[in-house]
Design an enzyme around this catalytic site. Structure first.
Site, PDB file in Angstrom:
ATOM      1  N   CYS A  11      66.989 -31.248  19.474  1.00  0.00           N
ATOM      2  CA  CYS A  11      66.799 -30.639  19.280  1.00  0.00           C
ATOM      3  C   CYS A  11      68.406 -30.259  17.805  1.00  0.00           C
ATOM      4  CB  CYS A  11      68.014 -29.967  20.588  1.00  0.00           C
ATOM      5  SG  CYS A  11      69.593 -29.033  20.824  1.00  0.00           S
ATOM      6  N   CYS A  14      71.767 -29.122  18.969  1.00  0.00           N
ATOM      7  CA  CYS A  14      72.699 -30.277  19.704  1.00  0.00           C
ATOM      8  C   CYS A  14      72.607 -31.127  18.790  1.00  0.00           C
ATOM      9  CB  CYS A  14      71.553 -31.119  21.345  1.00  0.00           C
ATOM     10  SG  CYS A  14      70.140 -29.748  21.646  1.00  0.00           S
ATOM     11  N   ASP A 399      63.955 -26.332 -23.403  1.00  0.00           N
ATOM     12  CA  ASP A 399      63.914 -27.314 -24.789  1.00  0.00           C
ATOM     13  C   ASP A 399      62.466 -27.320 -25.706  1.00  0.00           C
ATOM     14  OD1 ASP A 399      65.054 -29.554 -26.441  1.00  0.00           O
ATOM     15  OD2 ASP A 399      64.049 -30.909 -25.510  1.00  0.00           O
TER      16      ASP A 399
END
Length: 699
Positions: A11, A14, A399
């Site tokens: 979880c 948690c 570039d």
């Protein structure tokens, strides 16, 4: 800092709460729980027993590896993952729970007996006992997370005789936990599949003998034998042998690359057919592959601004919903003559709506999926933050040399005034030179001429070119200055001016009296540049070129590939100022080859480096195009945009479903199972939508 593998981490919310608790311990301020890869990073001086106690409060624990009493993880060591087994156990428990629940309903209808109540309790315990145990522990510690909220709701439901409702809630919550774990597991697995490309062993070749050693034992300078189908253990140079090598693991390039003695190879790439002896140039931990894998693992854990916002939101969201639950339980009966029992029940349902799980998980699965999918294509995104930025880019500054072009000259135009001797003389003089311009001329000359004379005498004149004597005559190959002592006809002079006007680099071939011909060279465009720029422009992204090259050359390249804008004749510090200007106008990425563009890459909102694993590119940029070409850039941006869309959609869905559930309390229609379905529905939807990011649509 030490790194450990955690088992039983399912979880996200948690994990966040446990990390905060560990941060409060002595020496714990830098501790991190890496939810996406199930790891814990802690200071060696921290009290590990207290850390383990915090993890145990949520059913998680450190994995102790057989090779190491502390269970430390070495960069990419692979472990037996028990999360799959945990998921299977939960599946069996939920199945049994449903059987007991169905039996309880049958008994309830037949006899209305207290036996039914026992069956309801067994069904609830089977799928919800873990939640219940954690919830009771948390209640005593006044820690209010999903387990505490569920425990209060279940106890309350059983307390007012809502046996069936309480059991449905326990079963649905069990299913929800299982599915949430499954979604995260799928995302983690795709990441682990990517990490499995790391070789484990190598065949060391010394004194004419072969022996198998672990990858960690290899040192710089060792010679290893790589058989057909074998993995090249670390970055190195081919010492002996010819073969084609599959570098897909590093560059995402599916076509094999032909390799000869003296050429460099990447660790993790696969030798296709010949036997190769490779001289190791880097210990595995310093190799490109090791760096890439480490960066990809770390990338999942960098918190994006959106995730930081969600985490802050979750911190206040649950307490606010708990206050609303108390108001729902107390206000209608006290002030509006409501029924205490039914409003208490409504309040319990509101408590369940207070779970922020769907919100917390709305981002990580989508981000892992996006980073993994890009990594499979050879695009290394160094963090969720950069993935989010990539999806919001409005302009890209390129570039020129080595990015839009190959960075090596090629002959694009020729003017011939003496058919018989022009190419022959050019080839005779240039074949002995290793200069890139000579190389380009030889590629062109060799298309038509194959036999060249050997010069009697060659002299290089700085700033001009070369003077050579061939068969008693003097010839010159070089720039315009080599013609200073000649009478140049008007026709030739106008050709010279025209070619200079078009931005070509000139190489003129002449004898003692006249010009034999000249080559117009230009930096060769990459094959994919035009198509890539077209795709980016059609996505609404401005494309701008910044180069130190002559404005005429810049204009020619810009016109050919279809750039929105270009700036030539720029010095390095002017490039940086240009980037500052562009970023002030909108979110701008800079793409360069990672070495001379480092300052501009650093100052842009997002630095993207070209580079087949060049160390400086991997280290300085936020995103690295490992294939060393632009082809996959539009798809990387599309993936990033999709991740951003998915996260927004997920947050909206999670909040909308919870809001609907809360609004149902006004007419008194919110039930416990609707409350958990609002959370469960949001979690499942959010997980499934996030996993769609991983789907590769092959064109």
């Amino acid at each position: 800092m030490a790194e450990y593998k955690i088992q039983g981490l399912s979880c996200a919310n948690c994990a966040r709460e446990m990390e905060e608790e560990i941060n409060r311990l002595e020496h714990g301020e830098d501790a991190k729980i890496l939810f996406n890869s199930s790891k814990l990073v802690i200071n060696d001086q921290i009290d590990r027993k207290r850390v383990e106690k915090i993890l145990a409060s949520d059913g998680a624990r450190l994995v102790v590896d057989s090779g190491d009493e502390h269970g430390k993880v070495d960069g990419h060591a692979h472990h037996h993952d028990h999360s799959h087994a945990n998921g299977d156990n939960l599946k069996i428990l939920i199945g049994l729970s449903v059987i007991f629940f169905a039996s309880a309903i049958y008994i309830d209808y037949q006899w209305h007996d207290f036996v039914a109540i026992i069956f309801y309790l067994v069904a609830a315990a089977l799928s919800g006992y873990k939640t219940f145990v954690k919830g009771i522990k948390n209640l005593f510690r006044l820690k209010f997370n999903i387990d505490t909220l569920m425990t209060i709701a279940l106890a309350g439901a059983f307390g007012i005789g809502e046996w069936r409702e309480g059991t449905i809630v326990a079963i649905l919550f069990g299913i929800n936990e299982y599915l949430e774990g499954l979604g995260m597991e799928k995302a983690r697995r795709s990441m682990e599949a990517l990490l499995k490309v790391a070789p484990k062993e190598a065949i060391l070749y010394e004194g004419g003998k072969e022996r198998v050693v672990s990858i960690e034992e290899l040192q710089e300078g060792d010679i290893v034998l790589v058989k057909p189908g074998g993995k090249i253990p670390s970055d190195g140079l081919i010492f002996e042998g010819i073969s084609s090598v599959n570098e897909a693991a590093i560059t995402g390039e599916s076509m094999p690359v032909e390799k000869f003695a003296g050429e460099s190879v990447f660790g993790g790439s696969i030798n296709n057919e010949g036997v190769l002896k490779v001289k190791i140039t880097k210990a595995y931990k310093d190799s490109s592959l090791s760096k890439i894998l480490h960066l990809v693992e770390e990338a999942q854990e960098t918190k994006t601004p959106t995730e930081q916002f969600i985490n802050r939101f979750a911190r206040y969201y649950t307490p606010i919903v708990m206050i609303i639950a108390v108001i729902v339980m107390v206000v209608p009966p006290l002030f509006f003559n409501g029924d205490w029992g039914s409003w208490f029940y409504q309040g319990l349902a509101v408590l369940i709506v207070g779970c922020p799980c769907a919100l917390i998980i709305s981002s990580p699965i989508a981000i892992i999926s996006g980073i993994t999918r890009n990594a499979r294509h050879g695009i290394l995104v160094k963090g969720g933050v950069f993935l989010e930025k990539l999806g919001k880019i409005e302009a890209i500054a390129f570039d020129k040399t080595g990015t839009l072009t190959k960075g090596k000259p090629a002959v694009e135009q020729m003017k011939v005034y003496d058919e018989a001797s022009f190419l022959k003389i050019a080839g005779s003089i240039e074949k002995n030179s290793s200069h890139p311009i000579a190389d380009a001329i030889m590629r062109k000359v060799s298309e038509q001429e194959t036999s060249f004379a050997e010069p009697d005498h060659i002299q290089t004149i700085a700033g001009q070119g070369v003077i050579a004597t061939i068969e008693g005559r003097e010839y010159r190959v070089g720039n315009e200055k080599t013609l200073e002592n000649l009478q140049v006809p008007q026709e030739v002079q106008s050709d010279i001016d025209a070619m200079k006007q078009q931005g070509y680099t000139l190489v003129v071939v002449s004898d003692e009296t006249r010009v034999l011909g000249m080559f117009g060279l230009t930096d060769e465009l990459r094959e994919e540049s035009k198509e890539t720029i077209h795709q980016l422009n059609s996505m609404g992204i401005k494309t701008i070129m910044l180069t130190g090259d002559h404005s005429k050359t810049a204009e020619k390249v810009a016109d050919t590939v279809g750039l929105t804008d270009y700036y030539g004749d720029l010095l390095p510090d002017e490039k940086v100022n240009k980037i500052k200007e562009l970023t002030a106008r909108g979110k701008t990425a800079m793409i360069g080859d990672g070495i001379n563009d480092a300052p501009a890459l650093a100052i842009a909102d997002l630095g993207i480096a070209m580079g087949k694993g060049t160390d400086s590119a991997i280290e300085t940029a936020d995103i690295v195009l490992m294939q060393d070409h632009l082809g996959k850039l539009p798809s990387a941006i599309s993936i990033a945009k999709k991740v951003n869309r998915v996260i927004k959609l997920n947050i909206s869905l999670a909040l909308a479903l919870k809001l609907i559930a809360l609004l149902l309390t006004i007419p008194g229609m919110l039930t416990l199972w609707i409350a958990i379905l609002s959370d469960m529905g949001a979690t499942i939807l959010v997980t499934l939508i996030s996993l769609t990011v991983m789907i590769d649509r092959k064109k």
